[in-house]
Design a protein around this motif. Structure first.
Motif, PDB file in Angstrom:
ATOM      1  N   ASN A   7       1.030  -0.998   0.158  1.00 46.57           N
ATOM      2  CA  ASN A   7      -0.190   0.220  -0.037  1.00 46.57           C
ATOM      3  C   ASN A   7       0.810   1.045   0.160  1.00 46.57           C
ATOM      4  OD1 ASN A   7      -2.568  -1.641  -0.543  1.00 46.57           O
ATOM      5  ND2 ASN A   7      -2.591  -1.770   2.158  1.00 46.57           N
ATOM      6  N   GLN A   8       2.104   1.053   0.738  1.00 47.53           N
ATOM      7  CA  GLN A   8       2.837   2.819   0.763  1.00 47.53           C
ATOM      8  C   GLN A   8       3.284   3.578  -0.715  1.00 47.53           C
ATOM      9  OE1 GLN A   8       3.313   4.684   3.365  1.00 47.53           O
ATOM     10  NE2 GLN A   8       4.017   6.140   1.563  1.00 47.53           N
ATOM     11  N   GLU A  65       0.487   4.021  -2.308  1.00 48.38           N
ATOM     12  CA  GLU A  65       0.071   5.608  -2.929  1.00 48.38           C
ATOM     13  C   GLU A  65       1.384   6.149  -3.197  1.00 48.38           C
ATOM     14  OE1 GLU A  65      -0.335   5.698   1.857  1.00 48.38           O
ATOM     15  OE2 GLU A  65      -1.963   4.496   1.400  1.00 48.38           O
ATOM     16  N   GLU A 109       1.393   6.803  -6.627  1.00 49.85           N
ATOM     17  CA  GLU A 109      -0.231   7.092  -6.778  1.00 49.85           C
ATOM     18  C   GLU A 109       0.438   8.970  -6.746  1.00 49.85           C
ATOM     19  OE1 GLU A 109      -3.607   5.854  -4.539  1.00 49.85           O
ATOM     20  OE2 GLU A 109      -3.751   3.881  -6.377  1.00 49.85           O
TER      21      GLU A 109
END
Length: 183
Positions: free
Chosen positions: A123-124, A127, A130
Motif C-alpha cells: 500500500n505504501q 500510495e 499515486e
C-alpha cells in the motif's frame, strides 16, 4: 529568523538510470542548499507499465518504513548492481547482497525482505506511486520542490539548474564543493 523549511521530494525507481543521476546530485546538494530531501521510492511500472523492478522497489519501500536512515545507501547499492555490475535486482539474493553491502546486517536485510509482500509495504508503494502521478508524473525521476508555499514538479535528471533557481541557490555542477561548517 531563518528560512522556511524547503522540502525536495525525489520520486524514483532503481530501474531508471536517470533517477540515479538525480538521486546522486540531490544527495550531494541537500546540505549545500539546506533542503529537506525526502526520498520517495516509486514503481515506474505503475506509471509506465511493465518494468520488472517490483521486488526491488517494495524492498526499498520496506527499508523506508523500517529503517529510513539506510534508504540512501541501499538505493545506491541497487543502482550499482543493475547499472554498473549488470546484476539482476529482481532476485531476493541480489537484493540481500545490495542491502548487506550498504551496511545492513544479514538478519535485518532478511527481515525486511520478508515484509515486501505485506499489505503495509504494498500500500505504501502504491500510495507513493499515486502521489507521483498526482503531481503529473509520466515517467521517473520527478523532483517535487516545495518552496515559499508553492509546489513545483520537475521531470528528468537534467533539471538541477532549474531546481537551484527555484530554491534561490547556485548550481555548481554535479559535484558541488563541500558545505562550510557553520559557527
Amino acid at each position: 529568523m531563518g528560512r522556511l523549511a524547503r522540502i525536495v521530494e525525489l520520486y524514483y525507481d532503481v530501474l531508471s538510470p536517470y533517477s540515479w543521476l538525480s538521486f546522486e546530485v540531490l544527495c550531494r546538494y541537500q546540505h549545500v542548499w539546506n533542503v529537506d530531501l525526502q526520498l520517495r521510492p516509486s514503481y515506474i511500472a505503475g506509471i509506465m507499465k511493465d518494468s520488472g523492478s517490483l521486488s526491488a522497489m517494495r524492498f526499498l519501500t520496506a527499508v523506508c518504513l523500517e529503517c529510513p536512515e539506510m534508504l540512501e545507501k541501499v538505493s545506491r547499492e541497487l543502482w550499482m548492481r543493475i547499472w554498473s555490475l549488470n546484476e539482476d535486482i529482481t532476485e531476493p539474493q541480489s537484493i540481500l547482497t545490495a542491502a548487506e553491502k550498504a551496511g545492513m546486517s544479514a538478519e535485518q536485510a532478511q527481515e525486511i525482505l520478508g515484509k515486501i509482500s505485506t499489505p503495509k509495504v504494498k500500500n505504501q508503494l502504491k500510495e507513493t506511486t499515486e502521489a507521483a502521478c498526482n503531481y503529473g508524473a509520466f515517467g521517473l525521476p520527478i523532483t517535487v520542490a516545495h518552496v515559499d508555499s508553492q509546489t513545483h514538479m520537475l521531470f528528468g535528471s537534467d533539471r538541477m539548474e532549474l531546481l537551484a533557481y527555484l530554491l534561490g541557490e547556485k548550481w555548481m555542477g554535479p559535484v558541488p564543493p563541500a558545505p562550510k561548517a557553520r559557527l
